[in-house]
Design a protein around this motif. Structure first.
Motif, PDB file in Angstrom:
ATOM      1  N   LEU A   1     -11.613  -4.795  48.420  1.00 59.84           N
ATOM      2  CA  LEU A   1     -11.267  -4.538  47.027  1.00 59.84           C
ATOM      3  C   LEU A   1     -10.179  -3.486  46.967  1.00 59.84           C
ATOM      4  O   LEU A   1     -10.173  -2.627  46.099  1.00 59.84           O
ATOM      5  CB  LEU A   1     -12.498  -4.073  46.249  1.00 59.84           C
ATOM      6  CG  LEU A   1     -13.377  -5.192  45.711  1.00 59.84           C
ATOM      7  CD1 LEU A   1     -14.684  -4.666  45.172  1.00 59.84           C
ATOM      8  CD2 LEU A   1     -12.645  -5.960  44.623  1.00 59.84           C
TER       9      LEU A   1
ATOM     10  N   ALA B   1     -17.259  -3.784  50.502  1.00 63.85           N
ATOM     11  CA  ALA B   1     -16.643  -3.928  49.182  1.00 63.85           C
ATOM     12  C   ALA B   1     -16.507  -2.561  48.530  1.00 63.85           C
ATOM     13  O   ALA B   1     -15.461  -2.223  47.973  1.00 63.85           O
ATOM     14  CB  ALA B   1     -17.483  -4.855  48.303  1.00 63.85           C
ATOM     15  N   PHE B   2     -17.541  -1.752  48.620  1.00 67.40           N
ATOM     16  CA  PHE B   2     -17.489  -0.457  47.964  1.00 67.40           C
ATOM     17  C   PHE B   2     -16.636   0.557  48.723  1.00 67.40           C
ATOM     18  O   PHE B   2     -16.018   1.425  48.106  1.00 67.40           O
ATOM     19  CB  PHE B   2     -18.898   0.084  47.718  1.00 67.40           C
ATOM     20  CG  PHE B   2     -19.514  -0.481  46.472  1.00 67.40           C
ATOM     21  CD1 PHE B   2     -19.112  -0.044  45.223  1.00 67.40           C
ATOM     22  CD2 PHE B   2     -20.468  -1.473  46.540  1.00 67.40           C
ATOM     23  CE1 PHE B   2     -19.658  -0.569  44.068  1.00 67.40           C
ATOM     24  CE2 PHE B   2     -21.022  -2.010  45.385  1.00 67.40           C
ATOM     25  CZ  PHE B   2     -20.614  -1.554  44.150  1.00 67.40           C
ATOM     26  N   VAL B   3     -16.590   0.463  50.045  1.00 64.56           N
ATOM     27  CA  VAL B   3     -15.706   1.358  50.797  1.00 64.56           C
ATOM     28  C   VAL B   3     -14.256   1.096  50.418  1.00 64.56           C
ATOM     29  O   VAL B   3     -13.478   2.025  50.145  1.00 64.56           O
ATOM     30  CB  VAL B   3     -15.885   1.184  52.323  1.00 64.56           C
ATOM     31  CG1 VAL B   3     -14.799   1.937  53.076  1.00 64.56           C
ATOM     32  CG2 VAL B   3     -17.235   1.694  52.759  1.00 64.56           C
TER      33      VAL B   3
ATOM     34  N   LEU C   1     -13.224  -0.358  47.724  1.00 63.71           N
ATOM     35  CA  LEU C   1     -13.059   0.018  46.313  1.00 63.71           C
ATOM     36  C   LEU C   1     -12.832   1.528  46.208  1.00 63.71           C
ATOM     37  O   LEU C   1     -11.983   2.000  45.447  1.00 63.71           O
ATOM     38  CB  LEU C   1     -14.314  -0.392  45.561  1.00 63.71           C
ATOM     39  CG  LEU C   1     -14.262  -0.566  44.055  1.00 63.71           C
ATOM     40  CD1 LEU C   1     -15.300  -1.600  43.654  1.00 63.71           C
ATOM     41  CD2 LEU C   1     -14.594   0.701  43.329  1.00 63.71           C
ATOM     42  N   ALA C   2     -13.585   2.272  46.994  1.00 59.72           N
ATOM     43  CA  ALA C   2     -13.418   3.729  46.995  1.00 59.72           C
ATOM     44  C   ALA C   2     -12.010   4.090  47.464  1.00 59.72           C
ATOM     45  O   ALA C   2     -11.369   4.990  46.912  1.00 59.72           O
ATOM     46  CB  ALA C   2     -14.456   4.380  47.907  1.00 59.72           C
ATOM     47  N   PHE C   3     -11.522   3.355  48.467  1.00 61.58           N
ATOM     48  CA  PHE C   3     -10.164   3.623  48.953  1.00 61.58           C
ATOM     49  C   PHE C   3      -9.143   3.395  47.844  1.00 61.58           C
ATOM     50  O   PHE C   3      -8.231   4.186  47.638  1.00 61.58           O
ATOM     51  CB  PHE C   3      -9.845   2.728  50.156  1.00 61.58           C
ATOM     52  CG  PHE C   3      -8.413   2.849  50.595  1.00 61.58           C
ATOM     53  CD1 PHE C   3      -8.013   3.897  51.386  1.00 61.58           C
ATOM     54  CD2 PHE C   3      -7.463   1.923  50.172  1.00 61.58           C
ATOM     55  CE1 PHE C   3      -6.693   4.034  51.760  1.00 61.58           C
ATOM     56  CE2 PHE C   3      -6.137   2.057  50.543  1.00 61.58           C
ATOM     57  CZ  PHE C   3      -5.760   3.103  51.342  1.00 61.58           C
TER      58      PHE C   3
ATOM     59  N   SER D   1      -9.620   3.595  44.661  1.00 66.59           N
ATOM     60  CA  SER D   1      -9.731   4.682  43.690  1.00 66.59           C
ATOM     61  C   SER D   1      -9.045   5.942  44.210  1.00 66.59           C
ATOM     62  O   SER D   1      -8.409   6.669  43.441  1.00 66.59           O
ATOM     63  CB  SER D   1     -11.196   4.985  43.393  1.00 66.59           C
ATOM     64  OG  SER D   1     -11.864   3.828  42.984  1.00 66.59           O
ATOM     65  N   LEU D   2      -9.187   6.207  45.505  1.00 68.53           N
ATOM     66  CA  LEU D   2      -8.532   7.380  46.098  1.00 68.53           C
ATOM     67  C   LEU D   2      -7.017   7.250  45.987  1.00 68.53           C
ATOM     68  O   LEU D   2      -6.309   8.207  45.646  1.00 68.53           O
ATOM     69  CB  LEU D   2      -8.937   7.548  47.568  1.00 68.53           C
ATOM     70  CG  LEU D   2     -10.329   8.116  47.812  1.00 68.53           C
ATOM     71  CD1 LEU D   2     -10.669   8.070  49.293  1.00 68.53           C
ATOM     72  CD2 LEU D   2     -10.424   9.545  47.302  1.00 68.53           C
TER      73      LEU D   2
ATOM     74  N   LEU E   1      -5.899   8.086  42.577  1.00 70.46           N
ATOM     75  CA  LEU E   1      -5.896   9.534  42.328  1.00 70.46           C
ATOM     76  C   LEU E   1      -4.660  10.192  42.926  1.00 70.46           C
ATOM     77  O   LEU E   1      -4.009  11.025  42.286  1.00 70.46           O
ATOM     78  CB  LEU E   1      -7.151  10.175  42.924  1.00 70.46           C
ATOM     79  CG  LEU E   1      -8.443   9.961  42.143  1.00 70.46           C
ATOM     80  CD1 LEU E   1      -9.619  10.545  42.896  1.00 70.46           C
ATOM     81  CD2 LEU E   1      -8.326  10.598  40.764  1.00 70.46           C
ATOM     82  N   VAL E   2      -4.342   9.797  44.163  1.00 67.05           N
ATOM     83  CA  VAL E   2      -3.172  10.390  44.814  1.00 67.05           C
ATOM     84  C   VAL E   2      -1.907  10.039  44.035  1.00 67.05           C
ATOM     85  O   VAL E   2      -1.070  10.897  43.749  1.00 67.05           O
ATOM     86  CB  VAL E   2      -3.061   9.908  46.282  1.00 67.05           C
ATOM     87  CG1 VAL E   2      -1.751  10.369  46.901  1.00 67.05           C
ATOM     88  CG2 VAL E   2      -4.237  10.425  47.092  1.00 67.05           C
TER      89      VAL E   2
ATOM     90  N   ARG F   1      -1.607   9.364  40.974  1.00 68.80           N
ATOM     91  CA  ARG F   1      -1.569  10.028  39.689  1.00 68.80           C
ATOM     92  C   ARG F   1      -1.270  11.518  39.825  1.00 68.80           C
ATOM     93  O   ARG F   1      -0.583  12.113  38.992  1.00 68.80           O
ATOM     94  CB  ARG F   1      -2.904   9.843  38.974  1.00 68.80           C
ATOM     95  CG  ARG F   1      -2.847  10.156  37.491  1.00 68.80           C
ATOM     96  CD  ARG F   1      -4.229  10.204  36.898  1.00 68.80           C
ATOM     97  NE  ARG F   1      -5.020  11.256  37.510  1.00 68.80           N
ATOM     98  CZ  ARG F   1      -6.327  11.413  37.335  1.00 68.80           C
ATOM     99  NH1 ARG F   1      -6.986  10.557  36.602  1.00 68.80           N
ATOM    100  NH2 ARG F   1      -6.981  12.390  37.910  1.00 68.80           N
ATOM    101  N   ASN F   2      -1.788  12.119  40.894  1.00 69.05           N
ATOM    102  CA  ASN F   2      -1.712  13.584  40.998  1.00 69.05           C
ATOM    103  C   ASN F   2      -0.490  14.114  41.731  1.00 69.05           C
ATOM    104  O   ASN F   2      -0.073  15.240  41.501  1.00 69.05           O
ATOM    105  CB  ASN F   2      -2.972  14.126  41.668  1.00 69.05           C
ATOM    106  CG  ASN F   2      -4.180  13.987  40.770  1.00 69.05           C
ATOM    107  OD1 ASN F   2      -4.050  13.979  39.551  1.00 69.05           O
ATOM    108  ND2 ASN F   2      -5.349  13.838  41.358  1.00 69.05           N
ATOM    109  N   GLU F   3       0.058  13.324  42.649  1.00 66.64           N
ATOM    110  CA  GLU F   3       1.179  13.840  43.449  1.00 66.64           C
ATOM    111  C   GLU F   3       2.497  13.536  42.732  1.00 66.64           C
ATOM    112  O   GLU F   3       3.283  12.693  43.173  1.00 66.64           O
ATOM    113  CB  GLU F   3       1.151  13.247  44.864  1.00 66.64           C
ATOM    114  CG  GLU F   3      -0.129  13.522  45.621  1.00 66.64           C
ATOM    115  CD  GLU F   3      -0.479  15.011  45.702  1.00 66.64           C
ATOM    116  OE1 GLU F   3       0.423  15.836  45.942  1.00 66.64           O
ATOM    117  OE2 GLU F   3      -1.663  15.353  45.493  1.00 66.64           O
TER     118      GLU F   3
ATOM    119  N   VAL G   1      -9.178  -2.509  38.905  1.00 66.46           N
ATOM    120  CA  VAL G   1      -9.252  -3.747  38.115  1.00 66.46           C
ATOM    121  C   VAL G   1      -8.288  -4.788  38.680  1.00 66.46           C
ATOM    122  O   VAL G   1      -8.598  -5.977  38.771  1.00 66.46           O
ATOM    123  CB  VAL G   1      -8.926  -3.446  36.642  1.00 66.46           C
ATOM    124  CG1 VAL G   1      -8.898  -4.719  35.825  1.00 66.46           C
ATOM    125  CG2 VAL G   1      -9.963  -2.485  36.069  1.00 66.46           C
TER     126      VAL G   1
END
Lengths: 292, 318
Positions: free
Chosen positions: B57, B111-113, B115-117, B119-120, B123-124, B126-128, B238
């Motif tokens: 994902l 799937a969740f690992v 997905l977590a990637f 999301s990470l 974040l990067v 958006r923030n950098e 998404v």
């Protein structure tokens, strides 16, 4: 110190609501080996059902809440099991996972289209207010949310451990074949797990939505956090899901306050990856045993 | 015989794709470009999921890596090819890294690992701000030049995208048909047997992830000059979910599945002229029905329908 207490308590309060969703998640997983990717939307939806009762049907709040709760159990419990999980048979595998992903899109889009895309205020069931203990400002809502969520989990544990139906549910989840031979109605027990999950999601929804406002996209992060909590605690333990939820709530708040605000969402993700790689059975779980 | 028929079908479709946007206006060409772009990303995901059987994902984050790399390089006035190469290589390496969890966990854990990637990554991105422009994103990426020819017109860029997509499909075809590709399938069907036959399961899994991710990067290298504006929201979870659905709807492990699946997701709502919200709801219901009735996706469904009269004929003979 005062600030630390405040942060800790509000973290526990949010965490306990995460835990409700996580416990439901594990219940369904154990009863039907179904990983529900729509779990976040399951927490998002009940609040909107209440809003429908309140704003469209012009019912008083208590009636709307009852309506939302009952409809949640019907839709997210009964209909979810009958229409989505059941057709896949005992081992749904990837197609079932995909179907629950599609369900999450369906619920989100339905709310967005038929109710609205804007964030809606949700009536708080708990009086707003603070009290002061030695310099720390403690919100009444946090304390009562925490108490309510913990009470629900405790009641659930008592039900599963002390009542005949609860023990039958555990047996049906651990070894359906043997349970069937012993005369347990496994299909019914599985249904109970789905209904309980829906009820937990509804309670979580009613507790958390006043904090965040009702929005169709609320489930996106909630579902992930619920899963992370379930994994971190150990998928096969209710207590694990509870600990996982509380832990994430607290760590999230601590990171936001003391470390970094912009990367606060990263912590649960990193925690998840670490736990899955080094301790896939979770912090409290056993490798094999499955206890409802 | 069958390969022959497929070659004719491909030739017809390619010919249709060449004439499709002619006289149609820029929007149609743009739409076809986004379809081909997503098809490339979905083809890569199909290698990871459909052939090697490892769910991911995170494909949108690889499109993101490719798109950001291409944007940063081309905005610094270096050629597109360089940006694309940086993006693809970066995705290959990151995909290799992301493959390591796949060695340990399966199914929904993976799937969740992933997905977590994703999301990470969000974040990067958006923030950098210094690198990615943060929430404002990056804009004004130039369209590539091939020798003296500029692809700044929508139609020219479409042909450029088509060429890249066909090349990507050809390379994937060679991979899938090679002993490697068969090893991927063996891995999906029965890992223990694959290992006992002497296949290096570790290496194959990692490679499936790396190549699949590289295709995501290539799609991103197309998206940057196509949309000429990227922000973290374009590469969120998404989007990964919708790519996964494209692969599954088309048909897991079917070579042309992702092309069909992405067409259903991108072109069909336009053709039906329904608003996005209703379409997404209908699409979700259709996916649920498809999964319960025919997990093989649309191509699986077509195969089943095609096989039916043959069976009946067989029954009549006996």
């Amino acid at each position: 110190m005062a600030q630390f207490l405040q942060v800790l308590l509000s973290g526990l309060a949010t965490g306990s609501i995460y835990a409700l969703a996580a416990v439901g998640f594990s219940l369904v997983w154990q009863a039907a080996q179904a990983v529900n990717f729509a779990q976040g939307e399951f927490v998002m939806l009940p609040a909107f059902l209440v809003l429908i009762g309140e704003h469209w049907l012009h019912w008083p709040l208590w009636a709307a809440l009852l309506f939302g709760f009952a409809l949640s159990i019907l839709l997210l419990g009964l209909a979810f099991k009958r229409l989505i999980v059941q057709p896949f048979g005992p081992d749904g595998g990837l197609p079932l996972v995909i179907a629950t992903m599609a369900l999450s899109i369906l619920l989100k889009e339905a709310v967005k289209t038929f109710y609205g895309a804007e964030a809606e205020p949700f009536p708080s069931l708990i009086p707003n207010g603070d009290f002061h203990i030695g310099g720390a400002v403690i919100s009444v809502r946090d304390v009562l949310n925490l108490a309510a969520a913990l009470a629900v989990v405790m009641l659930l544990t008592l039900f599963l451990d002390r009542t005949k139906t609860g023990r039958q549910m555990q047996a049906a989840a651990q070894n359906p074949g043997v349970a069937e031979i012993l005369g347990i109605d496994v299909a019914r027990m599985t249904l109970y797990a789905f209904l309980l999950n829906a009820a937990l999601a509804a309670v979580a929804s009613f507790l958390i939505t006043p904090v965040y406002l009702a929005k169709f996209s609320n489930g996106e992060s909630l579902g992930l956090v619920a899963f992370i909590a379930a994994i971190i605690g150990g998928f096969n333990r209710i207590r694990g899901a509870l600990v996982g939820g509380l832990l994430i709530g607290v760590l999230d708040n601590l990171t936001a306050t003391y470390v970094t605000l912009s990367y606060r969402a990263a912590l649960p993700l990193v925690l998840l990856i670490a736990v899955i790689l080094w301790r896939p059975q979770g912090l409290l779980g056993d490798a094999e045993a499955r206890i409802v | 015989m069958r390969a022959h028929r497929e070659a004719i079908a491909v030739a017809v479709v390619v010919a249709a794709l060449i004439v499709a946007p002619l006289g149609q206006g820029n929007y149609i060409a743009y739409l076809l470009c986004s379809w081909l772009m997503l098809a490339i990303a979905a083809m890569g995901l199909n290698l990871t999921l459909g052939y090697a059987g490892r769910i991911s994902l995170a494909q949108a984050s690889f499109i993101g890596i490719g798109a950001y790399a291409t944007s940063i390089v081309t905005l610094a006035h270096y050629p597109w090819v360089l940006g694309m190469a940086v993006g693809v290589v970066l995705c290959f390496l990151v995909g290799l890294l992301l493959g390591f969890p796949a060695l340990r966990v399966r199914g929904h854990y993976l799937a969740f690992v992933t997905l977590a990637f994703n999301s990470l990554f969000f974040l990067v991105a958006r923030n950098e701000d210094w690198l990615t422009g943060g929430t404002y994103g990056l804009s004004g990426m130039p369209r590539p030049r091939i020798g003296p020819v500029s692809t700044s017109g929508q139609l020219a860029f479409y042909y450029f995208t088509l060429a890249v997509a066909l090349l990507a499909a050809l390379v994937l075809r060679l991979i899938v048909r090679s002993p490697w590709g068969r090893a991927f399938k063996a891995l999906r069907e029965n890992e223990v047997r694959a290992e006992s036959l002497g296949l290096d399961v570790r290496r194959l899994t990692l490679l499936a992830f790396a190549i699949g991710s590289a295709y995501g990067g290539l799609a991103g290298a197309i998206e940057a000059p196509l949309v000429q504006y990227i922000d973290p929201g374009s590469f969120d979870v998404v989007q990964s979910l919708s790519l996964l659905l494209m692969v599954v709807v088309g048909g897991l492990g079917e070579f042309w599945g992702p092309v069909l699946g992405s067409a259903v997701a991108v072109l069909l709502p336009e053709a039906l002229r329904v608003t996005a919200a209703y379409y997404l709801m209908l699409y979700a219901i259709a996916v649920i029905l498809l999964m319960t009735r025919c997990p093989g996706g649309l191509i699986g469904l077509a195969r089943r329908i095609a096989a039916r009269p043959a069976r009946r004929r067989g029954a009549a003979v006996s």
